[in-house]
Design an enzyme around this catalytic site. Structure first.
Site, PDB file in Angstrom:
ATOM      1  N   GLU A  23     -13.490  -6.275 -14.667  1.00 13.63           N
ATOM      2  CA  GLU A  23     -14.177  -5.623 -13.549  1.00 13.63           C
ATOM      3  C   GLU A  23     -14.065  -4.192 -13.485  1.00 13.63           C
ATOM      4  O   GLU A  23     -13.051  -3.559 -13.469  1.00 13.63           O
ATOM      5  CB  GLU A  23     -14.022  -6.395 -12.098  1.00 13.63           C
ATOM      6  CG  GLU A  23     -14.349  -7.512 -12.112  1.00 13.63           C
ATOM      7  CD  GLU A  23     -14.242  -8.291 -10.561  1.00 13.63           C
ATOM      8  OE1 GLU A  23     -14.503  -9.424 -10.609  1.00 13.63           O
ATOM      9  OE2 GLU A  23     -13.796  -7.652  -9.764  1.00 13.63           O
TER      10      GLU A  23
ATOM     11  N   CYS B  42     -11.583  -7.597  -5.032  1.00 11.96           N
ATOM     12  CA  CYS B  42     -11.150  -7.460  -6.341  1.00 11.96           C
ATOM     13  C   CYS B  42     -10.908  -8.912  -7.061  1.00 11.96           C
ATOM     14  O   CYS B  42     -10.249  -9.767  -6.606  1.00 11.96           O
ATOM     15  CB  CYS B  42      -9.545  -6.842  -6.358  1.00 11.96           C
ATOM     16  SG  CYS B  42      -9.113  -6.402  -8.042  1.00 11.96           S
TER      17      CYS B  42
END
Length: 364
Positions: A107, A351
């Protein structure tokens, strides 16, 4: 440069046939060119093609000879990231899920601020630190990223911004993984993006965050680079911090503070403490007082973080009123503190959350 010796030291590095050209620092590119019978000044031309013109192919480097282009192609790969998912929040935050050349996903997040565009980069595929509130640790650590794979995250976002004539002005190393567990590649990444022949992002516009790998904090204190330094603290007492962050069982709070004091003595730089607020766990006024007592002698700032909910974790958000009370108590006790502005709350902003969601889809 990924040498055999470096791979022996870092067993979690990938073993690709060709190294990413983006993994070379400017001095390493110069050295490599000389070793291959080329003139050193070619490094400046190559870096201009890579980082200013941002070409997608070595063949596009038209002021290099065909022979040199072929030698580069024989030895290096142009690391490319495939965008699997792109989520855009109403506040302008964009979260990318990128696929690497071996099929793993990572990511990267673009955050828009009044002062510019900030990119949050990932340093590992997964994470083994095991923080009990974080989606990044779901599935454990798969491997470390090469410096070039970290650089490519910034470049890919920058290419997306080129369409609107914007630029990446800040970098935060707070994505998936523990940067200090991939230390050498992280440092190469920092030196590459900071180089004025590359993206020329000022050291004071880059922040690296650690969960508290104490030996590496001492190493980082010796580095000749003025990168901003943040520590994910989340609790002032070992009992609470060990529940939130199992790494604390190896590196207790008192030893962590000793390392941070050493860092400040060596660098004379301020430290940011990241403090996520978890309802009923670490968000009471007594916890604020414990925190203030712990850090009162340090040159520091506390960044209070209203946590994003992660479905796979059981923690809940602290009510807004309690967050403000916590901040007020810290300030009353003389601690510089702010509440982080929430961004991307309407997308998979936590996250590791987007990657975890994709992994669930893959395993169904």
């Amino acid at each position: 440069m990924i040498t055999t010796e470096k791979k022996k030291k870092n067993k979690f590095l990938p073993d690709f046939e060709k190294q990413s050209i983006y993994s070379l620092r400017y001095d390493e590119m110069q050295e490599w060119l000389v070793e291959h019978g080329q003139q050193k000044f070619r490094a400046k031309q190559i870096f201009e093609w890579l980082y200013q013109k941002r070409v997608d192919s070595i063949d596009d480097m038209t002021n290099l000879s065909k022979d040199l282009r072929q030698v580069l192609k024989d030895n290096f790969a142009m690391t490319t990231l495939t965008t699997v998912v792109k989520q855009e929040s109403k506040d302008g935050t964009i979260k990318f899920l990128f696929e690497l050349q071996d099929g793993y996903t990572i990511e990267t997040v673009l955050m828009r601020h009044d002062y510019g565009n900030s990119v949050c980069v990932t340093t590992q595929v997964g994470c083994r630190i095991g923080c009990t509130f974080c989606a990044s640790t779901l599935g454990g650590l798969k491997r470390n990223l090469e410096a070039g794979e970290i650089v490519s995250q910034v470049l890919t976002v920058q290419k997306a911004l080129d369409a609107t004539d914007e630029r990446v002005s800040q970098i935060v190393i707070m994505g998936i993984g523990e940067p200090f567990e991939n230390y050498d590649e992280m440092m190469d990444f920092l030196r590459i993006v900071n180089d004025d022949n590359s993206l020329n992002i000022g050291a004071r516009h880059i922040t690296v965050s650690t969960s508290g790998i104490i030996p590496r904090i001492y190493d980082f204190a010796e580095e000749d680079i003025q990168i901003n330094f943040a520590v994910s603290l989340h609790a002032a007492k070992d009992e609470i911090r060990s529940k939130l962050m199992p790494i604390n069982r190896a590196y207790h709070v008192d030893k962590l503070m000793e390392a941070i004091k050493y860092y400040q003595e060596k660098t004379n730089r301020r430290v940011t403490f990241e403090y996520g607020l978890f309802g009923g766990v670490n968000d009471q006024l007594e916890h604020a007082r414990d925190l203030a007592h712990l850090i009162k002698d340090l040159n520091c700032h506390v960044n209070l973080i209203p946590v994003n909910h992660v479905p796979e974790r059981n923690y809940v958000k602290t009510p807004k009123d309690d967050i403000f009370k916590f901040e007020k108590e810290l300030k009353r006790l003389g601690i510089n503190a702010t509440i982080r502005r929430e961004q991307g709350s309407d997308i998979d902003a936590a996250c590791g959350q987007l990657r975890a969601k994709e992994r669930q889809v893959e395993t169904r």
